[in-house]
Write a protein that holds these residues in place. Structure first.
Motif, PDB file in Angstrom:
ATOM      1  N   VAL A 192       0.851  -1.180   0.000  1.00  0.00           N
ATOM      2  CA  VAL A 192       0.000   0.000   0.000  1.00  0.00           C
ATOM      3  C   VAL A 192       0.895   1.241   0.000  1.00  0.00           C
ATOM      4  CG1 VAL A 192      -1.752   1.318   1.265  1.00  0.00           C
ATOM      5  CG2 VAL A 192      -1.848  -1.194   1.229  1.00  0.00           C
ATOM      6  N   HIS A 193       0.801   2.044  -1.042  1.00  0.00           N
ATOM      7  CA  HIS A 193       1.622   3.248  -1.159  1.00  0.00           C
ATOM      8  C   HIS A 193       1.258   4.211  -0.030  1.00  0.00           C
ATOM      9  CE1 HIS A 193       2.788   7.027  -3.662  1.00  0.00           C
ATOM     10  NE2 HIS A 193       3.785   6.628  -2.895  1.00  0.00           N
ATOM     11  N   HIS A 194       2.239   4.583   0.773  1.00  0.00           N
ATOM     12  CA  HIS A 194       1.931   5.406   1.940  1.00  0.00           C
ATOM     13  C   HIS A 194       3.145   6.218   2.386  1.00  0.00           C
ATOM     14  CE1 HIS A 194       3.973   1.917   3.664  1.00  0.00           C
ATOM     15  NE2 HIS A 194       4.220   2.653   4.742  1.00  0.00           N
ATOM     16  N   ALA A 195       2.886   7.208   3.215  1.00  0.00           N
ATOM     17  CA  ALA A 195       3.941   8.006   3.838  1.00  0.00           C
ATOM     18  C   ALA A 195       3.718   7.991   5.343  1.00  0.00           C
ATOM     19  CB  ALA A 195       3.899   9.446   3.324  1.00  0.00           C
ATOM     20  N   CYS A 196       4.805   8.155   6.106  1.00  0.00           N
ATOM     21  CA  CYS A 196       4.719   8.169   7.564  1.00  0.00           C
ATOM     22  C   CYS A 196       4.863   9.598   8.088  1.00  0.00           C
ATOM     23  CB  CYS A 196       5.815   7.295   8.171  1.00  0.00           C
ATOM     24  SG  CYS A 196       5.808   5.593   7.595  1.00  0.00           S
ATOM     25  N   ASN A 197       4.139   9.907   9.164  1.00  0.00           N
ATOM     26  CA  ASN A 197       4.217  11.230   9.786  1.00  0.00           C
ATOM     27  C   ASN A 197       4.126  12.332   8.730  1.00  0.00           C
ATOM     28  OD1 ASN A 197       4.610  10.116  12.419  1.00  0.00           O
ATOM     29  ND2 ASN A 197       6.735   9.704  11.858  1.00  0.00           N
ATOM     30  N   TYR A 198       3.041  12.302   7.995  1.00  0.00           N
ATOM     31  CA  TYR A 198       2.863  13.156   6.810  1.00  0.00           C
ATOM     32  C   TYR A 198       2.119  14.442   7.171  1.00  0.00           C
ATOM     33  CZ  TYR A 198       1.961  14.302   1.913  1.00  0.00           C
ATOM     34  OH  TYR A 198       1.920  14.910   0.692  1.00  0.00           O
ATOM     35  N   SER A 199       2.699  15.576   6.821  1.00  0.00           N
ATOM     36  CA  SER A 199       2.080  16.877   7.096  1.00  0.00           C
ATOM     37  C   SER A 199       1.079  17.248   6.014  1.00  0.00           C
ATOM     38  CB  SER A 199       3.149  17.975   7.189  1.00  0.00           C
ATOM     39  OG  SER A 199       4.001  17.761   8.289  1.00  0.00           O
ATOM     40  N   LEU A 200      -0.130  17.555   6.436  1.00  0.00           N
ATOM     41  CA  LEU A 200      -1.177  18.032   5.538  1.00  0.00           C
ATOM     42  C   LEU A 200      -1.447  19.493   5.873  1.00  0.00           C
ATOM     43  CD1 LEU A 200      -3.620  14.995   5.790  1.00  0.00           C
ATOM     44  CD2 LEU A 200      -2.266  15.611   3.793  1.00  0.00           C
ATOM     45  N   THR A 201      -1.309  20.363   4.876  1.00  0.00           N
ATOM     46  CA  THR A 201      -1.506  21.800   5.102  1.00  0.00           C
ATOM     47  C   THR A 201      -2.525  22.358   4.114  1.00  0.00           C
ATOM     48  OG1 THR A 201       0.772  22.050   5.892  1.00  0.00           O
ATOM     49  CG2 THR A 201      -0.389  24.054   5.220  1.00  0.00           C
ATOM     50  N   VAL A 202      -3.532  23.016   4.647  1.00  0.00           N
ATOM     51  CA  VAL A 202      -4.548  23.685   3.833  1.00  0.00           C
ATOM     52  C   VAL A 202      -4.872  25.016   4.497  1.00  0.00           C
ATOM     53  CG1 VAL A 202      -6.852  23.594   2.831  1.00  0.00           C
ATOM     54  CG2 VAL A 202      -5.547  21.472   3.120  1.00  0.00           C
ATOM     55  N   ASP A 203      -4.711  26.121   3.726  1.00  0.00           N
ATOM     56  CA  ASP A 203      -5.052  27.462   4.238  1.00  0.00           C
ATOM     57  C   ASP A 203      -4.408  27.735   5.594  1.00  0.00           C
ATOM     58  OD1 ASP A 203      -6.632  27.777   1.985  1.00  0.00           O
ATOM     59  OD2 ASP A 203      -8.450  27.090   2.993  1.00  0.00           O
ATOM     60  N   SER A 204      -3.142  27.484   5.666  1.00  0.00           N
ATOM     61  CA  SER A 204      -2.335  27.732   6.870  1.00  0.00           C
ATOM     62  C   SER A 204      -2.659  26.809   8.040  1.00  0.00           C
ATOM     63  CB  SER A 204      -2.451  29.199   7.324  1.00  0.00           C
ATOM     64  OG  SER A 204      -3.697  29.456   7.939  1.00  0.00           O
ATOM     65  N   GLU A 205      -3.580  25.867   7.847  1.00  0.00           N
ATOM     66  CA  GLU A 205      -3.853  24.855   8.871  1.00  0.00           C
ATOM     67  C   GLU A 205      -3.018  23.615   8.568  1.00  0.00           C
ATOM     68  OE1 GLU A 205      -7.964  24.118  10.365  1.00  0.00           O
ATOM     69  OE2 GLU A 205      -8.503  25.329   8.614  1.00  0.00           O
ATOM     70  N   THR A 206      -2.395  23.044   9.582  1.00  0.00           N
ATOM     71  CA  THR A 206      -1.552  21.868   9.382  1.00  0.00           C
ATOM     72  C   THR A 206      -1.834  20.813  10.443  1.00  0.00           C
ATOM     73  OG1 THR A 206       0.238  23.173   8.399  1.00  0.00           O
ATOM     74  CG2 THR A 206       0.812  20.992   9.247  1.00  0.00           C
ATOM     75  N   VAL A 207      -1.947  19.579   9.995  1.00  0.00           N
ATOM     76  CA  VAL A 207      -1.981  18.433  10.905  1.00  0.00           C
ATOM     77  C   VAL A 207      -0.967  17.417  10.384  1.00  0.00           C
ATOM     78  CG1 VAL A 207      -4.396  18.757  11.555  1.00  0.00           C
ATOM     79  CG2 VAL A 207      -3.816  17.219   9.663  1.00  0.00           C
ATOM     80  N   VAL A 208      -0.490  16.556  11.269  1.00  0.00           N
ATOM     81  CA  VAL A 208       0.449  15.509  10.884  1.00  0.00           C
ATOM     82  C   VAL A 208      -0.224  14.157  11.084  1.00  0.00           C
ATOM     83  CG1 VAL A 208       2.691  14.443  11.303  1.00  0.00           C
ATOM     84  CG2 VAL A 208       2.424  16.925  11.521  1.00  0.00           C
ATOM     85  N   ALA A 209      -0.524  13.497   9.972  1.00  0.00           N
ATOM     86  CA  ALA A 209      -1.148  12.172  10.029  1.00  0.00           C
ATOM     87  C   ALA A 209      -0.079  11.123  10.316  1.00  0.00           C
ATOM     88  CB  ALA A 209      -1.851  11.858   8.710  1.00  0.00           C
ATOM     89  N   ASP A 210      -0.408  10.133  11.120  1.00  0.00           N
ATOM     90  CA  ASP A 210       0.554   9.061  11.390  1.00  0.00           C
ATOM     91  C   ASP A 210       0.968   8.379  10.088  1.00  0.00           C
ATOM     92  OD1 ASP A 210       0.437   9.607  14.094  1.00  0.00           O
ATOM     93  OD2 ASP A 210      -1.087   8.093  14.499  1.00  0.00           O
ATOM     94  N   PHE A 211      -0.023   8.147   9.223  1.00  0.00           N
ATOM     95  CA  PHE A 211       0.222   7.583   7.891  1.00  0.00           C
ATOM     96  C   PHE A 211      -0.708   8.292   6.909  1.00  0.00           C
ATOM     97  CE2 PHE A 211       1.121   4.268  10.973  1.00  0.00           C
ATOM     98  CZ  PHE A 211       2.370   3.813  10.572  1.00  0.00           C
ATOM     99  N   PHE A 212      -0.253   8.389   5.653  1.00  0.00           N
ATOM    100  CA  PHE A 212      -1.090   9.008   4.626  1.00  0.00           C
ATOM    101  C   PHE A 212      -0.961   8.220   3.344  1.00  0.00           C
ATOM    102  CE2 PHE A 212      -1.988  12.217   1.283  1.00  0.00           C
ATOM    103  CZ  PHE A 212      -3.295  12.508   1.658  1.00  0.00           C
ATOM    104  N   LEU A 213      -2.114   7.895   2.735  1.00  0.00           N
ATOM    105  CA  LEU A 213      -2.162   7.156   1.478  1.00  0.00           C
ATOM    106  C   LEU A 213      -2.491   8.145   0.366  1.00  0.00           C
ATOM    107  CD1 LEU A 213      -2.354   5.004   3.693  1.00  0.00           C
ATOM    108  CD2 LEU A 213      -4.118   3.842   2.360  1.00  0.00           C
ATOM    109  N   PRO A 214      -1.494   8.627  -0.367  1.00  0.00           N
ATOM    110  CA  PRO A 214      -1.725   9.690  -1.351  1.00  0.00           C
ATOM    111  C   PRO A 214      -2.645   9.283  -2.496  1.00  0.00           C
ATOM    112  CG  PRO A 214       0.490   8.799  -1.571  1.00  0.00           C
ATOM    113  CD  PRO A 214      -0.070   8.228  -0.306  1.00  0.00           C
TER     114      PRO A 214
END
Length: 276
Positions: A192-214
Motif C-alpha cells: 500500500v503506497h503510503h507516507a509516515c508522519n505526513y504533514s497536511l496543510t490547507v489554508d495555513s492549517e496543518t496536521v500531521v497524520a501518522d500515515f497518509f495514502l496519497p
C-alpha cells in the motif's frame, strides 16, 4: 510431581506435525485403535504412558506425557510439505500474510493468480504445485522453514514482537510506538503506497497524520486507550481538519491492533482498495 499430560492434538502441535499424521502413526504403531469412531488406548499405548482425561467441555480424550515427544516412533513422522495455510496456523497468521512475507524474502513471486516459487525459494525446499480444480499455482514448504531465522525474524516483525529489541521496520523506517511499528509493516507488506508522519496543510492549517495514502487521499491515525488530554485534543483537531477539507480518514486503536489485518483490509476495501 507427576509429569504433565497433553492431548494428541497438542502433542502434534508441540512437535510441529499435522495431528492427522500423528493419529495415523500411533494407530500403525499399535498405541491406539479406533472403536465406534472413537480412539481407544491399547495396552501398548498405556505402557507408553497414555491415559484418559475427562474434560467437562470436551469429554474423554487420550493424553500423553510430554516426554513421549522424544520416543523413536515419532521420528517416523514424515516431514510433510506445508502450505501457506499450514504455516499460518502454526504461527497464528493468515495465509495471505504468510505469502506476502515469503514474497518479501524473495522466495516466491506473485502470478496472475497464485504464487510461483523462485530459484531462491527452491534452495530452502520450496516446491511448486498447481491446484487440480482451479489451475492456480501455489507453493509448499518443508517443516524446516519454521526454524529458518529469516522467516522467524519476519514473523516477529509482522506480529510486532521484534519492536522491543529494534524499532526498525521491514521497510527500514524507525517506528516510535509498537502500534505504529505493526501498522507500518502491514502497509509495506500489503504494498500500500503510503507516507509516515505526513504533514497536511490547507489554508495555513496543518496536521500531521501518522500515515497518509496519497493515491486515495486517506489519513490513518493511531490512538491509545490511555491517551492524555493533549492527545484527545489533537484527535479532535485532526478529525475537524479531515472533515473540513475533504480527507477520508481511518482511526486505529491500540487495543484492536491484534485484529489489524482483518480490520484495516476491510476499511480500505470500503474506500476502493482491495488488498491481496
Amino acid at each position: 510431581m507427576s509429569e504433565k499430560h497433553i492431548s494428541t492434538t497438542a502433542l502434534a502441535r508441540q512437535i510441529r506435525k499435522e495431528s492427522k499424521e500423528l493419529f495415523i502413526l500411533l494407530a500403525q504403531g499399535g498405541w491406539i485403535v479406533k472403536v465406534d469412531n472413537h480412539w481407544q488406548l491399547t495396552e501398548k499405548g498405556k505402557f507408553e504412558g497414555g491415559i484418559y482425561i475427562n474434560h467437562p467441555k470436551y469429554g474423554e480424550y487420550i493424553a500423553w506425557p510430554e516426554s513421549v515427544q522424544d520416543h523413536p516412533l515419532l521420528r517416523l513422522l514424515p516431514e510433510a510439505p506445508l502450505s501457506a495455510t499450514h504455516l499460518g496456523n502454526k504461527v497464528d497468521l493468515p495465509a495471505r500474510l504468510i505469502n506476502l512475507l515469503l514474497a518479501e524474502s524473495g522466495w516466491i513471486k506473485r502470478h496472475i493468480r497464485g504464487w510461483l516459487v523462485t530459484a531462491r525459494g527452491k534452495t530452502i525446499g520450496g516446491e511448486q504445485h498447481t491446484s487440480e480444480q482451479s489451475g492456480i499455482p501455489f507453493a509448499t514448504w518443508p517443516e524446516t522453514l519454521l526454524d529458518n531465522p529469516i522467516f522467524l525474524a519476519s514473523i516477529a516483525q509482522l506480529k510486532g514482537d521484534s519492536f522491543f529489541s529494534s524499532h526498525k521496520t521491514l521497510s527500514g523506517q524507525i517506528a516510535e510506538t509498537h502500534s505504529g511499528f505493526v501498522v507500518e509493516n502491514w502497509l509495506y507488506l500489503a504494498n500500500v503506497h503510503h507516507a509516515c508522519n505526513y504533514s497536511l496543510t490547507v489554508d495555513s492549517e496543518t496536521v500531521v497524520a501518522d500515515f497518509f495514502l496519497p493515491d486515495l487521499q486517506i489519513a490513518i491515525d493511531i490512538w491509545g486507550a490511555a491517551d492524555d488530554a493533549a492527545s484527545l485534543v489533537d484527535k479532535l483537531c485532526k478529525q475537524d481538519f479531515y472533515k473540513k477539507h475533504g480527507y477520508e480518514y481511518i482511526e486505529i486503536h491500540d487495543e484492536t491492533i491484534v485484529q489489524l489485518d482483518e480490520l484495516l483490509a476491510k476499511q480500505l476495501l470500503g474506500f476502493g482498495l482491495a488488498v491481496y
